[in-house]
Design a protein around this motif. Structure first.
Motif, PDB file in Angstrom:
ATOM      1  N   LYS A  22       0.845  -1.219   0.000  1.00 30.95           N
ATOM      2  CA  LYS A  22       0.000   0.000   0.000  1.00 30.95           C
ATOM      3  C   LYS A  22       0.867   1.251   0.000  1.00 30.95           C
ATOM      4  O   LYS A  22       0.638   2.187  -0.748  1.00 30.95           O
ATOM      5  CB  LYS A  22      -0.899   0.022   1.251  1.00 30.95           C
ATOM      6  CG  LYS A  22      -2.229  -0.633   1.051  1.00 30.95           C
ATOM      7  CD  LYS A  22      -3.244  -0.309   2.138  1.00 30.95           C
ATOM      8  CE  LYS A  22      -2.673   0.109   3.454  1.00 30.95           C
ATOM      9  NZ  LYS A  22      -3.670   0.304   4.504  1.00 30.95           N
ATOM     10  N   ILE A  29      -7.187   0.759   0.776  1.00 29.21           N
ATOM     11  CA  ILE A  29      -8.143  -0.358   0.777  1.00 29.21           C
ATOM     12  C   ILE A  29      -9.449   0.169   1.350  1.00 29.21           C
ATOM     13  O   ILE A  29      -9.490   0.706   2.459  1.00 29.21           O
ATOM     14  CB  ILE A  29      -7.623  -1.551   1.622  1.00 29.21           C
ATOM     15  CG1 ILE A  29      -6.329  -2.083   1.008  1.00 29.21           C
ATOM     16  CG2 ILE A  29      -8.682  -2.659   1.698  1.00 29.21           C
ATOM     17  CD1 ILE A  29      -5.648  -3.166   1.821  1.00 29.21           C
ATOM     18  N   ALA A  31     -13.286  -0.966   2.269  1.00 32.49           N
ATOM     19  CA  ALA A  31     -14.026  -2.218   2.480  1.00 32.49           C
ATOM     20  C   ALA A  31     -15.470  -1.953   2.873  1.00 32.49           C
ATOM     21  O   ALA A  31     -15.771  -0.985   3.573  1.00 32.49           O
ATOM     22  CB  ALA A  31     -13.347  -3.039   3.577  1.00 32.49           C
ATOM     23  N   ALA A  43      -8.578  -2.263   6.565  1.00 38.09           N
ATOM     24  CA  ALA A  43      -9.073  -1.276   5.593  1.00 38.09           C
ATOM     25  C   ALA A  43      -8.751   0.151   6.040  1.00 38.09           C
ATOM     26  O   ALA A  43      -8.726   0.449   7.234  1.00 38.09           O
ATOM     27  CB  ALA A  43     -10.572  -1.444   5.421  1.00 38.09           C
ATOM     28  N   VAL A  65      -8.238  -0.273  -3.816  1.00 42.00           N
ATOM     29  CA  VAL A  65      -8.652  -1.679  -3.769  1.00 42.00           C
ATOM     30  C   VAL A  65     -10.023  -1.684  -3.118  1.00 42.00           C
ATOM     31  O   VAL A  65     -10.173  -1.275  -1.967  1.00 42.00           O
ATOM     32  CB  VAL A  65      -7.664  -2.542  -2.943  1.00 42.00           C
ATOM     33  CG1 VAL A  65      -8.191  -3.969  -2.827  1.00 42.00           C
ATOM     34  CG2 VAL A  65      -6.292  -2.532  -3.575  1.00 42.00           C
ATOM     35  N   ALA A  67     -12.681  -3.681  -1.568  1.00 38.30           N
ATOM     36  CA  ALA A  67     -13.034  -4.982  -0.997  1.00 38.30           C
ATOM     37  C   ALA A  67     -14.528  -4.969  -0.719  1.00 38.30           C
ATOM     38  O   ALA A  67     -14.986  -4.527   0.334  1.00 38.30           O
ATOM     39  CB  ALA A  67     -12.225  -5.229   0.273  1.00 38.30           C
ATOM     40  N   ASN A 280     -13.989 -12.524  -1.018  1.00 40.36           N
ATOM     41  CA  ASN A 280     -12.733 -11.797  -0.798  1.00 40.36           C
ATOM     42  C   ASN A 280     -11.998 -12.343   0.425  1.00 40.36           C
ATOM     43  O   ASN A 280     -12.618 -12.687   1.421  1.00 40.36           O
ATOM     44  CB  ASN A 280     -13.013 -10.309  -0.601  1.00 40.36           C
ATOM     45  CG  ASN A 280     -13.649  -9.693  -1.835  1.00 40.36           C
ATOM     46  OD1 ASN A 280     -13.404 -10.154  -2.944  1.00 40.36           O
ATOM     47  ND2 ASN A 280     -14.455  -8.662  -1.656  1.00 40.36           N
ATOM     48  N   ILE A 285      -6.450 -10.024  -1.529  1.00 38.76           N
ATOM     49  CA  ILE A 285      -6.121  -8.591  -1.454  1.00 38.76           C
ATOM     50  C   ILE A 285      -4.616  -8.399  -1.660  1.00 38.76           C
ATOM     51  O   ILE A 285      -4.181  -7.513  -2.393  1.00 38.76           O
ATOM     52  CB  ILE A 285      -6.607  -7.988  -0.115  1.00 38.76           C
ATOM     53  CG1 ILE A 285      -8.135  -7.916  -0.147  1.00 38.76           C
ATOM     54  CG2 ILE A 285      -6.001  -6.595   0.122  1.00 38.76           C
ATOM     55  CD1 ILE A 285      -8.790  -7.375   1.085  1.00 38.76           C
ATOM     56  N   LEU A 289      -3.037  -6.389  -4.951  1.00 44.41           N
ATOM     57  CA  LEU A 289      -2.138  -5.244  -4.786  1.00 44.41           C
ATOM     58  C   LEU A 289      -0.780  -5.517  -5.436  1.00 44.41           C
ATOM     59  O   LEU A 289      -0.198  -4.652  -6.077  1.00 44.41           O
ATOM     60  CB  LEU A 289      -1.916  -4.984  -3.292  1.00 44.41           C
ATOM     61  CG  LEU A 289      -2.775  -3.902  -2.651  1.00 44.41           C
ATOM     62  CD1 LEU A 289      -2.595  -3.931  -1.147  1.00 44.41           C
ATOM     63  CD2 LEU A 289      -2.428  -2.523  -3.199  1.00 44.41           C
TER      64      LEU A 289
END
Ligand code: 13P
Ligand code: SF4
Length: 317
Positions: A22, A29, A31, A43, A65, A67, A280, A285, A289
């Protein structure tokens, strides 16, 4: 859209590896509340459909991302064409979106040329592009009430949310006959049994539930609405009628309160899980990434058209 990742060489400490990726890639992220607790805990932002849309746009990240499920990733991409939007699993669909194909929706709306098409965000980018205004569970009533009183309205794709809105707004609407496969399985009889077993408990429910279930609820609202409600309520015990992922944040926010996940019809396990949301995992994840795929791509003409009803909704939210 790009294909799925291959599962190779997982680091031992997935959480640190995700954090490093990240930082290195300037990624966030985001979520949804229905994600498994381990995903919620890493997240940068957790929210309902509206919050995810609003916060994705505010973010200065290069990569988002998402989620959640596919339509949430698509919403992020419609709003952020310059950002790379990744989803851990492209197969994480939604029964509402999947049962409202754009071609069928286009035929359906042709029958109602004078109706305003209000569409729940749980739909594909193509269906969004055919709509006049979008809504989420947290702003749907406000959106309906913003329309002129003599305006005829068509609502898709969730008939239960649609019926709830008809009841609350007092307006007639033509409904697309869709339903969420998770919320549709809640059974009023089982909720009554829980109320008897836990006297004094307060029922909160998502408006995707069928009417007999909503009739038993003390509070009806989006996932974020329910989370706010349990924090503000003086009650100590709650029956939560939605996907069980939301209980993680409720327990974190109110460790001294008791939460019962409502059971869905005959299941022995006792709580409702969305099979799409639960596709997920932390591993997916990490891979998405690392490999920067699967990436959401939307044809530019569709994206631009879908942006119009999405912007109308955000302006009213
Ligand atoms: P919320 O916007 O209330 O989080 O709902 C999303 C969803 O998919 C509910 O099933
Ligand atoms: Fe779709 Fe229902 Fe899953 Fe929400 S819980 S993502 S509406 S299938």
């Amino acid at each position: 859209m790009a294909g799925q990742n291959s599962n190779s060489q997982m680091p031992e400490d997935l959480i640190s590896a995700i954090a490093a990726l990240k930082r290195q890639k300037n990624a966030v992220i985001m979520a949804h509340f229905y994600q498994e607790p381990a995903i919620q805990d890493i997240a940068d932002y957790i929210g309902d459909s509206l919050g995810l849309a609003q916060n994705g746009e505010k973010s200065a990240a290069d990569i988002i991302v998402l989620a959640g499920v596919l339509f949430m990733g698509e919403t992020a991409k419609i709003l952020n064409p310059e950002k790379k939007v990744l989803v851990p699993d492209l197969a994480a669909g939604c029964s509402l979106a999947d049962n409202c194909p754009a071609a069928d929706f286009a035929e359906f709306v042709k029958k109602y040329p004078h109706h305003t098409k209000v569409t729940y965000v749980n739909c594909s980018a193509e269906v969004k592009a055919l709509s006049d205004i979008l809504c989420t569970s947290s702003n749907a009533l406000k959106i309906i009430q913003s329309l002129p009183e003599n305006q005829q309205v068509l609502f898709a794709p969730d008939q239960h949310l649609g019926r709830y809105l008809i009841k609350k707004s007092g307006r007639q609407m033509v409904l697309w006959p869709g339903a969420c496969e998770v919320h549709e399985t809640f059974d009023a009889k089982k909720i009554v049994q829980l109320k008897v077993r836990f006297p004094g408990s307060v029922v909160c429910a998502h408006p995707e539930c069928p009417e007999p279930v909503l009739d038993l609820a003390d509070y009806i609202g989006s996932t974020n609405g329910m989370l706010q409600f349990v924090q503000q309520s003086p009650a100590k015990e709650f029956i939560v009628v939605t996907e069980s992922g939301i209980l993680h944040q409720m327990k974190k926010a109110c460790p001294d309160k008791i939460f019962h996940a409502a059971p869905n019809n005959e299941e022995a396990c006792g709580c409702a899980n969305c099979p799409h949301m639960k596709k997920n995992t932390l591993e997916k994840i990490y891979l998405c990434l690392r490999d920067e795929r699967p990436e959401i791509t939307i044809p530019e003409a569709v994206r631009r058209q879908a942006l119009v009803p999405l912007r109308r909704m955000l302006a009213l939210s």
